[in-house]
Design a protein around this motif. Structure first.
Motif, PDB file in Angstrom:
ATOM      1  N   GLY A  92      56.206  36.953  31.259  1.00 56.63           N
ATOM      2  CA  GLY A  92      55.161  36.996  30.156  1.00 56.63           C
ATOM      3  C   GLY A  92      54.228  37.278  30.389  1.00 56.63           C
ATOM      4  O   GLY A  92      53.252  38.160  29.527  1.00 56.63           O
ATOM      5  N   PRO A  93      53.404  36.487  31.586  1.00 62.51           N
ATOM      6  CA  PRO A  93      52.002  37.068  31.762  1.00 62.51           C
ATOM      7  C   PRO A  93      51.805  38.319  31.706  1.00 62.51           C
ATOM      8  O   PRO A  93      52.612  39.383  32.361  1.00 62.51           O
ATOM      9  N   ALA A  94      50.550  38.999  31.438  1.00 62.35           N
ATOM     10  CA  ALA A  94      50.089  40.239  31.531  1.00 62.35           C
ATOM     11  C   ALA A  94      49.360  40.584  32.969  1.00 62.35           C
ATOM     12  O   ALA A  94      48.475  39.831  33.488  1.00 62.35           O
ATOM     13  N   TRP A  95      49.902  41.502  33.769  1.00 67.92           N
ATOM     14  CA  TRP A  95      49.372  41.945  34.936  1.00 67.92           C
ATOM     15  C   TRP A  95      48.400  43.289  35.045  1.00 67.92           C
ATOM     16  O   TRP A  95      48.600  44.119  34.317  1.00 67.92           O
ATOM     17  N   PHE A  96      47.482  43.267  36.054  1.00 68.46           N
ATOM     18  CA  PHE A  96      46.395  44.216  36.100  1.00 68.46           C
ATOM     19  C   PHE A  96      47.187  45.405  36.721  1.00 68.46           C
ATOM     20  O   PHE A  96      46.693  46.737  36.248  1.00 68.46           O
ATOM     21  N   ASN A  97      47.960  45.320  37.479  1.00 69.43           N
ATOM     22  CA  ASN A  97      48.606  46.850  38.154  1.00 69.43           C
ATOM     23  C   ASN A  97      49.452  47.204  37.343  1.00 69.43           C
ATOM     24  O   ASN A  97      49.472  48.642  37.275  1.00 69.43           O
ATOM     25  N   THR A  98      50.219  46.675  36.268  1.00 70.40           N
ATOM     26  CA  THR A  98      51.239  47.525  35.505  1.00 70.40           C
ATOM     27  C   THR A  98      50.090  47.947  34.433  1.00 70.40           C
ATOM     28  O   THR A  98      50.490  49.071  33.827  1.00 70.40           O
ATOM     29  N   ALA A  99      48.898  47.366  34.042  1.00 71.06           N
ATOM     30  CA  ALA A  99      48.129  47.965  33.145  1.00 71.06           C
ATOM     31  C   ALA A  99      47.447  49.093  33.433  1.00 71.06           C
ATOM     32  O   ALA A  99      47.440  50.081  32.897  1.00 71.06           O
ATOM     33  N   TRP A 100      47.052  49.264  35.008  1.00 71.67           N
ATOM     34  CA  TRP A 100      46.547  50.412  35.570  1.00 71.67           C
ATOM     35  C   TRP A 100      47.531  51.387  35.761  1.00 71.67           C
ATOM     36  O   TRP A 100      47.331  52.613  35.148  1.00 71.67           O
TER      37      TRP A 100
ATOM     38  N   PHE B  43      40.996  45.829  30.022  1.00 74.12           N
ATOM     39  CA  PHE B  43      41.272  45.927  31.616  1.00 74.12           C
ATOM     40  C   PHE B  43      39.959  45.348  32.215  1.00 74.12           C
ATOM     41  O   PHE B  43      39.967  44.241  32.901  1.00 74.12           O
ATOM     42  N   LEU B  44      38.901  46.018  32.030  1.00 75.96           N
ATOM     43  CA  LEU B  44      37.627  45.808  32.763  1.00 75.96           C
ATOM     44  C   LEU B  44      36.964  44.423  32.369  1.00 75.96           C
ATOM     45  O   LEU B  44      36.670  43.487  32.984  1.00 75.96           O
ATOM     46  N   GLU B  45      37.177  44.320  31.031  1.00 75.97           N
ATOM     47  CA  GLU B  45      36.677  42.914  30.526  1.00 75.97           C
ATOM     48  C   GLU B  45      37.506  41.718  31.114  1.00 75.97           C
ATOM     49  O   GLU B  45      36.812  40.765  31.388  1.00 75.97           O
ATOM     50  N   ALA B  46      38.678  41.805  31.040  1.00 69.68           N
ATOM     51  CA  ALA B  46      39.647  40.606  31.554  1.00 69.68           C
ATOM     52  C   ALA B  46      39.390  40.387  32.944  1.00 69.68           C
ATOM     53  O   ALA B  46      39.006  39.519  33.515  1.00 69.68           O
ATOM     54  N   ALA B  47      39.144  41.699  33.698  1.00 68.05           N
ATOM     55  CA  ALA B  47      39.011  41.627  35.190  1.00 68.05           C
ATOM     56  C   ALA B  47      37.627  40.738  35.413  1.00 68.05           C
ATOM     57  O   ALA B  47      37.644  39.839  36.353  1.00 68.05           O
ATOM     58  N   GLY B  48      36.761  41.071  34.620  1.00 73.21           N
ATOM     59  CA  GLY B  48      35.125  40.389  34.796  1.00 73.21           C
ATOM     60  C   GLY B  48      35.338  38.723  34.566  1.00 73.21           C
ATOM     61  O   GLY B  48      35.069  38.150  35.458  1.00 73.21           O
TER      62      GLY B  48
ATOM     63  N   THR C 237      40.306  47.672  39.381  1.00 76.32           N
ATOM     64  CA  THR C 237      38.750  47.755  38.670  1.00 76.32           C
ATOM     65  C   THR C 237      37.999  48.581  39.179  1.00 76.32           C
ATOM     66  O   THR C 237      37.176  49.198  38.503  1.00 76.32           O
ATOM     67  N   LEU C 238      37.649  48.506  40.469  1.00 76.90           N
ATOM     68  CA  LEU C 238      36.797  49.603  41.229  1.00 76.90           C
ATOM     69  C   LEU C 238      37.375  51.212  40.555  1.00 76.90           C
ATOM     70  O   LEU C 238      36.501  52.077  40.537  1.00 76.90           O
ATOM     71  N   ASP C 239      38.624  51.500  40.737  1.00 74.76           N
ATOM     72  CA  ASP C 239      38.983  52.630  40.420  1.00 74.76           C
ATOM     73  C   ASP C 239      38.835  52.985  38.939  1.00 74.76           C
ATOM     74  O   ASP C 239      38.296  54.119  38.640  1.00 74.76           O
TER      75      ASP C 239
END
Length: 477
Positions: A398-406, A428-433, A461-463
């Motif tokens: 269920g959790p949302a992941w950053f790599n699949t979002a990218w 993405f950037l807001e959540a990463a921060g 995030t850098l990308d």
């Protein structure tokens, strides 16, 4: 974007660090009185990657994942190219040092300096050099025997493009291209277990979405290893509510042990778990297009790669596309048929270049529909919000992941959905921060879950902060 705590005070520069690392660390140490939120986020992401560097590669997490992981390193290299293209090259080449003679890139390359109990399954469990000797496991470094999704050629191409002249001087593409070709050859030959043309995965850890409900049906056939046969290390650093259950972990151990006892030989093994995963194969196709771009850069014919990418795309659609559901499904090769579960793995194929526009449109509709439009984050849940097995906290259920979002962001750009890509990038950037580069996000409450200062979150995030729009929009073909 919401503010978050900046990077902690830098440590004194070590005189033995490579010059490039000293330069980046010095840059991060300078005062930035007029820094914007984006610059603060960039500095924080760079700090994570510097802190997680081991001297040869980057660990996903200093606590939970202390070795080198395969697809993590590919994502990490994509972000590292914005700090140091040479460091990004080293990230990939250190992983390739563990490649087997049959072409496989193992999912873990172990750090011999760490104690055996730093992670389970440990090198002593996998016994790669002994058990995998007949199929080409190296004597050193020690590795696992299974694989992870093939993002590596895409990563290598993006790393090359970051500084093509420097890459050319160092011969980076010339070194990695044949090894990546061997990797893809392994997947399309030895892992075509059903004769349908797609690569199969033989363990739930191989598709990268370890604990997905898509594997539940197949795992019910597996007798778990006895509880006293293994000692989990992940619970020492992770919340049990976030992690796979002991029952599922016992099944993972049983499957890995059976594969080890077969000598990691896909021709001999009696696979009781074998699935065709849409995300895994979509990344194989995308990386095959990247190999075609590498071949052109090296003056080598690209036709074998373009033809294979087109053939695999046709097979992906014919075998795994569910037009009624508007997404791709997992195929269970042992039980037979498509698995009746919706997961983010069925949306990742949006990343495939030259996917038919009608299918790309259906995937974007599904992204915005009730199954994947999360109430608390713009990131994409890993599993159907309305599904019977949905759990907002537990690993890949269920959790949302950053790599699949990218990956989905890249897919939206590839197929011209720029407005949706822009919204996903912002979220993405807001959540990463505010999450301090969390491993993943609870899609219902928005809470950060898993490890913090997670390397692929920081790297991607850098990308998204640094890459020019053409990095995502320029076709690989």
């Amino acid at each position: 974007m919401p503010s978050h705590r900046g990077p902690r005070r830098s440590r004194p520069l070590h005189p033995r660090l490579p010059a490039e690392v000293r330069r980046v660390t010095a840059l991060l140490s300078r005062p930035a009185p007029t820094a914007t939120a984006a610059l603060t986020l960039r500095r924080g992401a760079a700090r994570v990657l510097i802190d997680n560097w081991t001297g040869t590669s980057t660990v996903p997490s200093r606590t939970l994942y202390p070795h080198q992981w395969s697809w993590d390193s590919a994502f990490i290299a994509i972000g590292l190219r914005h700090l140091s293209a040479r460091r990004a090259q080293q990230e990939l080449e250190s992983l390739l040092a563990g490649q087997w003679a049959d072409g496989r890139i193992p999912h873990i390359v172990f750090n011999s300096a760490l104690p055996p109990d730093a992670y389970f399954p440990s090198p002593d469990f996998w016994q790669s050099a002994r058990a995998g000797h007949a199929v080409g496991a190296p004597a050193a470094p020690q590795t696992s025997g299974i694989v992870q999704p093939p993002v590596h050629a895409l990563a290598a191409w993006l790393v090359h493009r970051a500084e093509p002249e420097e890459s050319g001087r160092r011969g980076f593409l010339a070194r990695v291209y044949p090894r990546l070709v061997a990797w893809h050859d392994y997947l399309v030959s030895r892992r075509d277990l059903d004769g349908g043309g797609l690569a199969a995965t033989v363990h739930p850890w191989e598709p990268g979405m370890d604990n997905s409900p898509c594997w539940d049906q197949a795992l019910r056939r597996i007798q778990p290893a006895a509880p006293d046969a293994f000692q989990r290390a992940d619970l020492n650093h992770g919340n049990p509510a976030d992690r796979p259950t002991d029952l599922d972990y016992g099944r993972y151990v049983r499957l890995a042990a059976d594969y080890r006892e077969s000598g990691y030989d896909d021709r001999r093994a009696q696979h009781r778990f074998a699935v065709e995963d849409p995300s895994f194969n979509a990344l194989l196709i995308t990386s095959e297009w990247a190999l075609a771009a590498m071949a052109r850069a090296l003056g080598t014919p690209d036709a074998p790669h373009t033809e294979r990418a087109k053939r695999l795309t046709g097979q992906l659609i014919s075998r795994l596309w569910d037009d009624t559901a508007g997404l791709f499904r997992v195929r269970d090769l042992v039980g037979g048929g498509l698995v009746d579960e919706r997961s983010v793995a069925g949306l990742v194929p949006l990343v495939v270049p030259h996917l038919p526009q009608s299918i790309a449109a259906r995937l974007t509709d599904t992204l915005g529909g009730p199954h994947f439009k999360a109430p608390a984050t713009g990131l994409v849940p890993s599993y159907d919000l309305t599904g019977h097995a949905f759990d907002p906290q537990r690993y890949w259920r269920g959790p949302a992941w950053f790599n699949t979002a990218w990956l989905i962001h890249r897919g939206l750009c590839t197929h011209g959905y720029t407005a949706g890509a822009g919204r996903l990038r912002r979220d993405f950037l807001e959540a990463a921060g505010w999450s301090r580069f969390a491993e993943y996000i609870d899609p219902v409450t928005g809470a950060a879950r898993g490890a913090r200062n997670f390397s692929w979150t920081a790297a991607l995030t850098l990308d998204l902060l640094c890459a020019d729009d053409t990095d995502d929009k320029e076709p690989l073909s």
